[in-house]
Design an enzyme around this catalytic site. Structure first.
Site, PDB file in Angstrom:
ATOM      1  N   GLY A  17       0.820  -1.196   0.000  1.00  0.00           N
ATOM      2  CA  GLY A  17       0.000   0.000   0.000  1.00  0.00           C
ATOM      3  C   GLY A  17       0.856   1.248   0.000  1.00  0.00           C
ATOM      4  O   GLY A  17       2.038   1.221   0.361  1.00  0.00           O
ATOM      5  N   CYS A  18       0.262   2.370  -0.392  1.00  0.00           N
ATOM      6  CA  CYS A  18       1.019   3.624  -0.487  1.00  0.00           C
ATOM      7  C   CYS A  18       1.451   4.122   0.891  1.00  0.00           C
ATOM      8  O   CYS A  18       2.628   4.430   1.118  1.00  0.00           O
ATOM      9  CB  CYS A  18       0.195   4.673  -1.213  1.00  0.00           C
ATOM     10  SG  CYS A  18      -1.490   4.864  -0.600  1.00  0.00           S
ATOM     11  N   TYR A  19       0.499   4.229   1.819  1.00  0.00           N
ATOM     12  CA  TYR A  19       0.852   4.622   3.184  1.00  0.00           C
ATOM     13  C   TYR A  19       1.861   3.636   3.779  1.00  0.00           C
ATOM     14  O   TYR A  19       2.799   4.027   4.480  1.00  0.00           O
ATOM     15  CB  TYR A  19      -0.390   4.636   4.070  1.00  0.00           C
ATOM     16  CG  TYR A  19      -1.272   5.848   3.978  1.00  0.00           C
ATOM     17  CD1 TYR A  19      -0.769   7.128   4.206  1.00  0.00           C
ATOM     18  CD2 TYR A  19      -2.633   5.711   3.710  1.00  0.00           C
ATOM     19  CE1 TYR A  19      -1.603   8.234   4.151  1.00  0.00           C
ATOM     20  CE2 TYR A  19      -3.476   6.814   3.656  1.00  0.00           C
ATOM     21  CZ  TYR A  19      -2.957   8.080   3.880  1.00  0.00           C
ATOM     22  OH  TYR A  19      -3.782   9.177   3.836  1.00  0.00           O
ATOM     23  N   ALA A  20       1.632   2.347   3.511  1.00  0.00           N
ATOM     24  CA  ALA A  20       2.485   1.315   4.101  1.00  0.00           C
ATOM     25  C   ALA A  20       3.914   1.406   3.581  1.00  0.00           C
ATOM     26  O   ALA A  20       4.878   1.213   4.336  1.00  0.00           O
ATOM     27  CB  ALA A  20       1.895  -0.061   3.810  1.00  0.00           C
TER      28      ALA A  20
END
EC number: 1.2.1.38
Length: 885
Positions: free
Chosen positions: A702-705
């Site tokens: 994921g992007c945030y991750a």
């Protein structure tokens, strides 16, 4: 051993070597969108309003332009918009001359185009004519128009009719704009002062001698588009007719706009012999020959003459475009443009000796700005290496660009160096140099490293490419590919020398930034190979504290080198879920990739329509079922599948592919398989790259991750307790399905927290790092880009410098992770492929650290990372097709 060659043939090259599929519907907002409430400023009585009424334009309007360019154009086009149109004074943006036939036949299209420009904070100045309307009325009175040298002879009767017609046509355009919610001001006098051109010959025709800017400036200050007629007055008030082309030119001489645009129904100048539209005219080179052509006469001859006289008085970067109304935004916002572009061009000088260029300029261009592979560490070494070679050197007038061609083997000239100042990449000087090279050399070869800046530009200028010796080899005009094969085989010592040079030389400021002072301001650290750090104890001093005891984390010492290419075999890719933002960005990356090509793009909503922005071949959207997917896999028609589907949707497709026992790769962009041990987790910088290369099932993080893991990994062993992560994303992260999280009416001047606990990325980060974290996401009013502020409790005290050194050492050699001393900003990271890590604040106790991370959620947070994983799994260089800043 014979080297396999991949010949990539490009078609439809336009003005600057790249063709962009632009749909006017993308650029021309409809009336309901344009008719939004405009910004109204408040000023004290007597206070002068600033010339640009939108000193701070609505941010989402700017995002709209950038988003459009990202979808349909190139990175250079986005940079051109950001550089010019967001800083250019409003009244100097563009002058648009509108032919009378346009107002009659294309009024709605014209009004929509102008309204769109105004909606994004731009104030084009419109000058219109009314020739066809005037001729129609005169014909009804049995009056035959008379011309001399392309100029209408205007008697008293004609002038009387012209005045009435001009006022009527001006009112039509103003009314059309007002109906779309765009304020416009008719300016039918008081701007142009004229004298009689030749009263005996032309009668009431004027020659402009003075331009009064005040009415235009007042219009822009009031937030209205200025709409001018081409009528002028003498000092005593006598009305005179002036050719609209000439009027626009005289106005341009005073305002010096970036662009002068002539709209006509033909959409450009037509070559009278070939009957084809002329794409570009470089007046310094072509004017004399052009004016001798038999088809250049009457109005065409006058137009070209007036344009030359105009451009001779403007900065060399100015240009005049003759286009159709529907192509207005394409001309203004893309480098491919439309219609006929007329400019002076850039004077390219030719030399036979390197000594013809001053050493200071040459050293800057060859050692610091050179895009091509060169092992020399100094100008002297570079000259010594080439002293026995036959060279041809090309430079611009200011010695800010240079190209050096080795002509020793006349059958295969080799471009050895190509260096240019940053601004020359944006104002097309480099294109002028390449045009000159193509005129002088029917065939040419050059080589670049995968990390080269402007890689996609060089790719677009080639006819063929091959990856070998850790280089991309490009060429054009080569008919016998055995020559390429032999050259590449003989080039291995050169390639080895490059690698050896890079692995032994210490990092310099110039290797990281073009401006030495910026490395001091931003404290960005340049990267080299890990061998440097094992040998250089002084550079490793940050890893030791009192008594020489090492206590910093083992994570900081890991070095995972990017993998080299082991294959250059082309691969066919199917994209499922192509409608979303990530899918569109991935399509753009594959479009410029040397080996990947799309075979199918699947979208239920877009089925049957043409895929825009993809130029390798024409593709239409399809709607693939699980049975379709299984059949393609059984036939071996696909090498890689990219699942850009919402969470929870992917599994039936994966099951269908698995049941077919195929050998293709699956890269899943959803969260469905991020917790499955049988799938590889595709964050190459923090995981086993060899495992990714050998895997057929890869789950994209994921992007945030991604940003959070990059921000925490170097200090995992120092964490005492639970880190907290405050994340803010642009609204593209909310997808294309309408919701409050991507509704600009809700987001404007707002910040929306959501999923306050147990967000899927909180679980993902904690699972992957084996460290519980608290993650609080928010969505903001910008379009793309994420900022993460990470608060970390520490077991032991640490200084800010020591903290930063941990990150620099951990991410040494990772081109897609940039470490800097200051706080990274979303706007600096948007549209970039890398993650930026910085800030490195430490509490006065030394026991709490704050790290700031920025990442583009659509690129490294999604599409770029997917391409990394595709490259690894297909055996390519990890960064193939990815521009490395």
């Amino acid at each position: 051993m014979l080297i396999e060659l991949q010949q990539i043939v490009k078609s439809g090259l336009v003005r600057n070597g790249a063709k962009h599929c632009t749909k006017r519907s993308l650029l021309c907002s409809n009336a309901s969108v344009i008719a939004s409430k405009r910004f109204q400023g408040s000023f004290a009585p007597g206070q002068q309003q600033p010339l640009n009424p939108l000193a701070k334009p609505i941010e989402q309007d700017r995002d709209a332009i950038i988003r459009i360019l990202s979808s349909i154009g190139s990175r250079r086009e986005v940079e051109q918009y950001l550089r010019y149109f967001t800083s250019f004074e409003a009244q100097r943006f563009a002058i648009i001359k509108v032919g009378g036939a346009i107002i009659t036949d294309e009024l709605d299209t014209l009004a929509q185009s102008l309204a769109f420009l105004n909606h994004v904070g731009l104030y084009p100045i419109v000058v219109h004519g009314a020739g066809p309307q005037l001729n129609k009325i005169l014909a009804s009175r049995n009056v035959e128009p008379e011309y001399s040298d392309g100029i209408r002879i205007t008697d008293a009767e004609t002038l009387s009719v012209a005045r009435k017609v001009f006022l009527e046509e001006n009112a039509k355009l103003v009314d059309a704009l007002e109906k779309l919610g765009t304020r416009a001001r008719p300016i039918t006098g008081g701007v142009f002062q004229a004298e009689y051109l030749d009263k005996e010959k032309y009668k009431y025709v004027g020659k402009i001698v003075k331009v009064n800017k005040a009415p235009i400036e007042h219009s822009i200050r009031a937030g209205t588009l200025p709409i001018l007629t081409s009528m002028a007055e003498t000092a005593s008030g006598q009305l005179l007719n002036v050719n609209a082309d000439i009027t626009a030119g005289e106005l341009a001489r005073v305002l010096k706009p970036l662009k002068v645009v002539y709209l006509n129904e033909k959409g450009g100048l037509i070559n009278g012999e070939t009957k084809k539209k002329i794409s570009s005219i470089y007046l310094d080179r072509e004017y004399d020959g052009l004016m001798k052509q038999p088809w250049v006469k009457y109005g065409t001859k006058l137009k070209i003459k007036e344009i030359k006289e105009l451009l001779d008085t403007l900065p060399r970067t100015s240009s005049v475009a003759i286009i159709s109304t529907k192509d207005l935004q394409k001309e203004l916002f893309t480098e491919s443009g439309a219609g006929t572009l007329i400019s002076r061009g850039f004077v390219i000088n030719k030399h036979d000796s390197l000594d013809s260029i001053p050493d200071a300029a040459l050293e800057n261009l060859i050692i610091q700005k050179n895009s091509l592979a060169a092992p020399s560490e100094s100008l002297k070494q570079f000259k010594d290496t080439l002293k026995d070679r036959k060279l041809r050197i090309y430079s611009d007038s200011f010695n800010e660009s240079v190209a050096i061609v080795d002509t020793t083997d006349s059958s295969l000239p080799v471009l050895l160096a190509f260096g240019a100042a940053d601004n020359n990449w944006l104002n097309n000087v480099v294109d002028s140099i390449l045009t000159t090279l193509k005129a002088d050399f029917p065939s040419l070869l050059w080589r670049l490293q995968p990390s080269a800046k402007n890689l996609e530009w060089f790719f677009s200028k080639s006819e063929g490419t091959l990856f070998a010796n850790n280089f991309y080899y490009f060429w054009y005009g080569v008919k016998d590919l055995n020559k390429i094969s032999k050259f590449i085989q003989s080039d291995k010592p050169f390639a080895d020398a490059i690698i050896q040079t890079q692995s032994t030389k210490p990092p310099t400021a110039s290797s990281t930034t073009n401006n030495p002072s910026s490395s001091q301001i931003n404290q960005k650290r340049s990267y080299s190979t890990s061998s440097l750090f094992s040998k250089n104890k002084k550079m490793n001093r940050s890893l030791f504290l009192k008594g020489g005891k090492r206590f910093f984390s083992a994570e900081a010492q890991k070095t995972q080198k990017p993998l080299k290419a082991v294959s250059s075999k082309p691969a066919k890719v199917v994209l499922l879920g192509a409608r979303g933002y990530t899918g569109k960005n991935l399509i753009g990356l594959i479009n410029t990739h040397p080996y990947l090509e799309l075979s199918h793009v699947s979208s239920r909503e877009l089925e049957g329509t043409k895929l825009p922005g993809y130029t390798k071949k024409e593709i239409q959207y399809v709607n693939l079922s699980t049975d379709d997917v299984k059949k393609l896999e059984e036939e071996g028609a696909v090498d890689a599948w990219v699942m850009a589907l919402p969470n929870g949707v992917c599994k039936p497709y994966v099951d269908a592919l698995t049941s077919a026992n195929g050998k293709s790769v699956i890269v899943d962009l959803s969260a469905d398989y991020r917790f499955e041990p049988s799938w590889q987790y595709g964050l190459p910088e923090l995981n086993d790259r060899e495992a990714l290369r050998n895997s057929k099932r890869i789950s994209n993080p994921g992007c945030y991750a991604t940003g959070s893991q990059v921000g925490l990994t170097p200090i995992l062993s120092l964490i005492d307790g639970q880190p907290s992560i405050f994340g803010v994303s642009g609204y593209s992260g909310a997808g294309t399905k309408p919701s409050p999280k991507n509704d600009l009416n809700v987001l404007t001047n707002n910040l929306i927290p959501y999923s306050l606990t147990d967000h899927i990325h909180e679980r993902e980060i904690s699972y992957r790092l084996k460290q519980p974290v608290a993650f609080i996401p928010h969505v903001a009013q910008w379009f793309q880009g994420i900022t993460l502020t990470i608060n970390v409790p520490l077991k032991k005290s640490i200084t800010s410098r020591e903290l930063r050194n941990l990150y620099q050492d951990r991410y040494n050699g990772e081109p897609l992770i940039h470490v800097q001393g200051d706080v990274p900003l979303v706007k600096d990271n948007a549209h970039k492929h890398h993650v930026s890590v910085g800030g490195f604040g430490v509490h006065s106790s030394g026991k709490r650290a704050v790290i700031v991370v920025t990442i583009d959620n659509l690129l490294k947070g999604a599409a770029t990372q997917a391409l990394q994983n595709l490259n690894l799994s297909c055996g390519y260089d990890e960064y193939a097709g990815i521009h490395l800043d």
